[in-house]
Scaffold this motif. Structure first.
Motif, PDB file in Angstrom:
ATOM      1  N   LYS A 140      11.498   3.243  -4.687  1.00  0.00           N
ATOM      2  CA  LYS A 140      12.453   2.255  -4.180  1.00  0.00           C
ATOM      3  C   LYS A 140      12.173   1.993  -2.704  1.00  0.00           C
ATOM      4  CE  LYS A 140      16.415   2.384  -7.196  1.00  0.00           C
ATOM      5  NZ  LYS A 140      17.691   3.027  -7.480  1.00  0.00           N
ATOM      6  N   ILE A 141      12.501   0.785  -2.281  1.00  0.00           N
ATOM      7  CA  ILE A 141      12.261   0.386  -0.892  1.00  0.00           C
ATOM      8  C   ILE A 141      13.589   0.070  -0.236  1.00  0.00           C
ATOM      9  CG2 ILE A 141      11.190  -1.407   0.561  1.00  0.00           C
ATOM     10  CD1 ILE A 141       9.163   0.366  -0.882  1.00  0.00           C
ATOM     11  N   GLN A 142      13.762   0.572   0.985  1.00  0.00           N
ATOM     12  CA  GLN A 142      14.941   0.207   1.760  1.00  0.00           C
ATOM     13  C   GLN A 142      14.493  -0.115   3.171  1.00  0.00           C
ATOM     14  OE1 GLN A 142      18.216   2.952   1.699  1.00  0.00           O
ATOM     15  NE2 GLN A 142      18.355   2.864  -0.531  1.00  0.00           N
ATOM     16  N   TYR A 143      15.323  -0.869   3.882  1.00  0.00           N
ATOM     17  CA  TYR A 143      14.976  -1.182   5.267  1.00  0.00           C
ATOM     18  C   TYR A 143      15.988  -0.533   6.199  1.00  0.00           C
ATOM     19  CZ  TYR A 143      11.339  -3.958   3.408  1.00  0.00           C
ATOM     20  OH  TYR A 143      10.202  -4.323   2.741  1.00  0.00           O
ATOM     21  N   GLU A 144      15.479   0.274   7.094  1.00  0.00           N
ATOM     22  CA  GLU A 144      16.355   0.910   8.072  1.00  0.00           C
ATOM     23  C   GLU A 144      15.853   0.540   9.461  1.00  0.00           C
ATOM     24  OE1 GLU A 144      16.402   5.082   6.881  1.00  0.00           O
ATOM     25  OE2 GLU A 144      16.962   4.459   4.851  1.00  0.00           O
ATOM     26  N   GLN A 145      16.725  -0.079  10.246  1.00  0.00           N
ATOM     27  CA  GLN A 145      16.350  -0.632  11.558  1.00  0.00           C
ATOM     28  C   GLN A 145      15.088  -1.489  11.434  1.00  0.00           C
ATOM     29  OE1 GLN A 145      16.900   3.236  12.772  1.00  0.00           O
ATOM     30  NE2 GLN A 145      19.019   2.586  12.511  1.00  0.00           N
ATOM     31  N   GLY A 146      15.032  -2.258  10.371  1.00  0.00           N
ATOM     32  CA  GLY A 146      13.910  -3.165  10.173  1.00  0.00           C
ATOM     33  C   GLY A 146      12.622  -2.506   9.704  1.00  0.00           C
ATOM     34  N   GLU A 147      12.617  -1.196   9.557  1.00  0.00           N
ATOM     35  CA  GLU A 147      11.398  -0.488   9.126  1.00  0.00           C
ATOM     36  C   GLU A 147      11.485  -0.187   7.635  1.00  0.00           C
ATOM     37  OE1 GLU A 147       8.652   0.925  10.981  1.00  0.00           O
ATOM     38  OE2 GLU A 147       9.295  -0.364  12.629  1.00  0.00           O
ATOM     39  N   GLN A 148      10.371  -0.413   6.943  1.00  0.00           N
ATOM     40  CA  GLN A 148      10.345  -0.124   5.506  1.00  0.00           C
ATOM     41  C   GLN A 148      10.384   1.391   5.258  1.00  0.00           C
ATOM     42  OE1 GLN A 148       7.573  -2.219   2.724  1.00  0.00           O
ATOM     43  NE2 GLN A 148       6.707  -0.219   2.377  1.00  0.00           N
ATOM     44  N   GLY A 178       0.838  -1.207   0.000  1.00  0.00           N
ATOM     45  CA  GLY A 178       0.000   0.000   0.000  1.00  0.00           C
ATOM     46  C   GLY A 178       0.874   1.258   0.000  1.00  0.00           C
ATOM     47  N   ALA A 179       2.005   1.163   0.721  1.00  0.00           N
ATOM     48  CA  ALA A 179       2.919   2.312   0.810  1.00  0.00           C
ATOM     49  C   ALA A 179       3.479   2.673  -0.570  1.00  0.00           C
ATOM     50  CB  ALA A 179       4.054   1.999   1.777  1.00  0.00           C
ATOM     51  N   MET A 180       3.604   1.666  -1.429  1.00  0.00           N
ATOM     52  CA  MET A 180       4.125   1.933  -2.782  1.00  0.00           C
ATOM     53  C   MET A 180       3.083   2.698  -3.598  1.00  0.00           C
ATOM     54  SD  MET A 180       5.790  -1.776  -3.547  1.00  0.00           S
ATOM     55  CE  MET A 180       6.741  -2.635  -2.294  1.00  0.00           C
ATOM     56  N   TYR A 181       1.808   2.278  -3.464  1.00  0.00           N
ATOM     57  CA  TYR A 181       0.730   3.008  -4.149  1.00  0.00           C
ATOM     58  C   TYR A 181       0.621   4.421  -3.586  1.00  0.00           C
ATOM     59  CZ  TYR A 181      -0.526  -1.201  -6.575  1.00  0.00           C
ATOM     60  OH  TYR A 181      -0.472  -2.285  -7.397  1.00  0.00           O
ATOM     61  N   ARG A 184      11.175 -12.469  -4.118  1.00  0.00           N
ATOM     62  CA  ARG A 184      11.931 -13.539  -4.778  1.00  0.00           C
ATOM     63  C   ARG A 184      13.170 -13.918  -3.959  1.00  0.00           C
ATOM     64  NH1 ARG A 184      15.851 -14.356  -8.309  1.00  0.00           N
ATOM     65  NH2 ARG A 184      16.480 -12.165  -8.341  1.00  0.00           N
ATOM     66  N   THR A 185      13.792 -12.911  -3.397  1.00  0.00           N
ATOM     67  CA  THR A 185      15.106 -13.130  -2.804  1.00  0.00           C
ATOM     68  C   THR A 185      15.092 -13.289  -1.289  1.00  0.00           C
ATOM     69  OG1 THR A 185      15.293 -10.735  -2.894  1.00  0.00           O
ATOM     70  CG2 THR A 185      16.414 -11.972  -4.623  1.00  0.00           C
ATOM     71  N   GLN A 186      13.976 -13.005  -0.651  1.00  0.00           N
ATOM     72  CA  GLN A 186      13.973 -13.058   0.818  1.00  0.00           C
ATOM     73  C   GLN A 186      12.635 -13.570   1.356  1.00  0.00           C
ATOM     74  OE1 GLN A 186      15.131  -9.016   1.592  1.00  0.00           O
ATOM     75  NE2 GLN A 186      13.612  -8.218   0.178  1.00  0.00           N
ATOM     76  N   ASP A 187      12.623 -13.905   2.625  1.00  0.00           N
ATOM     77  CA  ASP A 187      11.392 -14.352   3.276  1.00  0.00           C
ATOM     78  C   ASP A 187      10.578 -13.105   3.614  1.00  0.00           C
ATOM     79  OD1 ASP A 187      12.512 -16.872   3.193  1.00  0.00           O
ATOM     80  OD2 ASP A 187      13.292 -16.771   5.240  1.00  0.00           O
ATOM     81  N   VAL A 188       9.350 -13.061   3.121  1.00  0.00           N
ATOM     82  CA  VAL A 188       8.557 -11.845   3.339  1.00  0.00           C
ATOM     83  C   VAL A 188       7.142 -12.136   3.826  1.00  0.00           C
ATOM     84  CG1 VAL A 188       9.769 -10.475   1.566  1.00  0.00           C
ATOM     85  CG2 VAL A 188       7.702 -11.743   0.940  1.00  0.00           C
ATOM     86  N   VAL A 189       6.607 -11.164   4.553  1.00  0.00           N
ATOM     87  CA  VAL A 189       5.169 -11.085   4.771  1.00  0.00           C
ATOM     88  C   VAL A 189       4.768  -9.846   3.995  1.00  0.00           C
ATOM     89  CG1 VAL A 189       3.305 -10.782   6.430  1.00  0.00           C
ATOM     90  CG2 VAL A 189       5.373 -12.014   7.112  1.00  0.00           C
ATOM     91  N   MET A 190       3.998 -10.037   2.933  1.00  0.00           N
ATOM     92  CA  MET A 190       3.641  -8.905   2.080  1.00  0.00           C
ATOM     93  C   MET A 190       2.152  -8.646   2.201  1.00  0.00           C
ATOM     94  SD  MET A 190       4.338  -8.447  -2.025  1.00  0.00           S
ATOM     95  CE  MET A 190       6.113  -8.442  -1.894  1.00  0.00           C
ATOM     96  N   ASP A 191       1.766  -7.396   2.467  1.00  0.00           N
ATOM     97  CA  ASP A 191       0.335  -7.119   2.541  1.00  0.00           C
ATOM     98  C   ASP A 191      -0.116  -6.166   1.454  1.00  0.00           C
ATOM     99  OD1 ASP A 191       0.605  -4.456   3.366  1.00  0.00           O
ATOM    100  OD2 ASP A 191      -0.104  -4.800   5.393  1.00  0.00           O
ATOM    101  N   GLY A 192      -1.403  -6.319   1.098  1.00  0.00           N
ATOM    102  CA  GLY A 192      -1.956  -5.495   0.025  1.00  0.00           C
ATOM    103  C   GLY A 192      -3.379  -5.897  -0.293  1.00  0.00           C
ATOM    104  N   ARG A 193      -3.720  -5.841  -1.569  1.00  0.00           N
ATOM    105  CA  ARG A 193      -5.068  -6.200  -2.009  1.00  0.00           C
ATOM    106  C   ARG A 193      -5.046  -7.377  -2.988  1.00  0.00           C
ATOM    107  NH1 ARG A 193      -4.936  -2.433   0.831  1.00  0.00           N
ATOM    108  NH2 ARG A 193      -6.465  -0.780   1.210  1.00  0.00           N
TER     109      ARG A 193
END
Ligand code: C5P
Length: 218
Positions: free
Chosen positions: A67-75, A34-37, A119-128
């Protein structure tokens, strides 16, 4: 391929709270689509592009690099090199995101980014549309919902805590409109994937919902 958990559902069902908790518990990365939209919505708002002008929206996508980056585990979400994460969570941006997410070019613009993260990592992805379109092969699919009343009340409390004055009936109306748009759009509408587990969180605590999901992760 990473281990993929897809969580879909309507606005205000608690997806991000729950997905974050599940990700933390399992040591996976939380991806908030959702954050990407919303990032694209910020771009269109800054450019003052009318969301009703679908051609203009479609054409403008090209100029927005998300683009997405993770800082201290936060998107963290970057739009053309600038971290705009703090601008994403407000009603104006949410409404714009809801409108423009029906435009095929907008969805196509974000699809590869979403697939690549999973593709490259273990994720929990949320959206619609994660279980139905983005990650149709996800290991676990959850459809998380709650009644309109519950969702409106949760959003009301969330806004109140932030010190934003709001009207419960307005929020309810907003949620209904957003549901309607998300469910009836032609491309990637919000719907439960056939192999998704349905969870109605109306009368469940956060802990109960997290457990109901992690129980499906093997
Ligand atoms: O979940 P959130 O409220 O941040 O999403 C903002 C808007 O983006 C939603 O109303 C929805 O229309 C859209 N969206 C989408 N597909 C996704 C995630 C969000 O269409 N995977």
């Amino acid at each position: 391929m990473g281990y993929n958990v897809a969580i879909d559902g309507p606005a205000g069902a608690g997806k991000s709270t729950i997905a974050k908790r599940v990700a933390k518990e399992k040591g996976y990365i939380y991806v908030d689509t959702g954050a990407m939209y919303r990032a694209l919505a910020v771009y269109f708002l800054d450019k003052k592009i009318n969301p009703e002008n679908l051609d203009a929206i479609a054409a403008a996508c090209e100029g927005a690099e998300v683009k997405i980056q993770y800082e201290q585990g936060e998107q963290q979400v970057y739009l053309n090199g600038e971290n705009i994460t703090s601008r994403l969570r407000n009603e104006e941006v949410g409404n714009m995101a809801s409108k423009v997410s029906a435009v095929p070019e907008v969805r196509a613009h974000l699809l590869n980014l979403q697939k690549e993260l999973a593709r490259t990592q273990d994720v929990v992805m949320d959206g619609r549309d994660i279980g139905t379109c983005v990650l149709p092969e996800a290991d676990v699919k959850i459809f998380l919902t709650a009644s309109v009343e519950t969702r409106a009340l949760r959003r009301y409390k969330e806004l109140e805590e932030k010190g934003v004055s709001c009207d419960l009936e307005e929020i309810k109306k907003d949620i209904k409109e957003r549901d309607e748009r998300d469910c009836t759009r032609k491309i990637a509408p919000l719907r439960q994937a056939e192999d998704a587990v349905l969870i109605d969180s109306s009368d469940m605590t956060i802990e109960e919902v997290v457990k109901a999901i992690t129980d499906n992760i093997v």
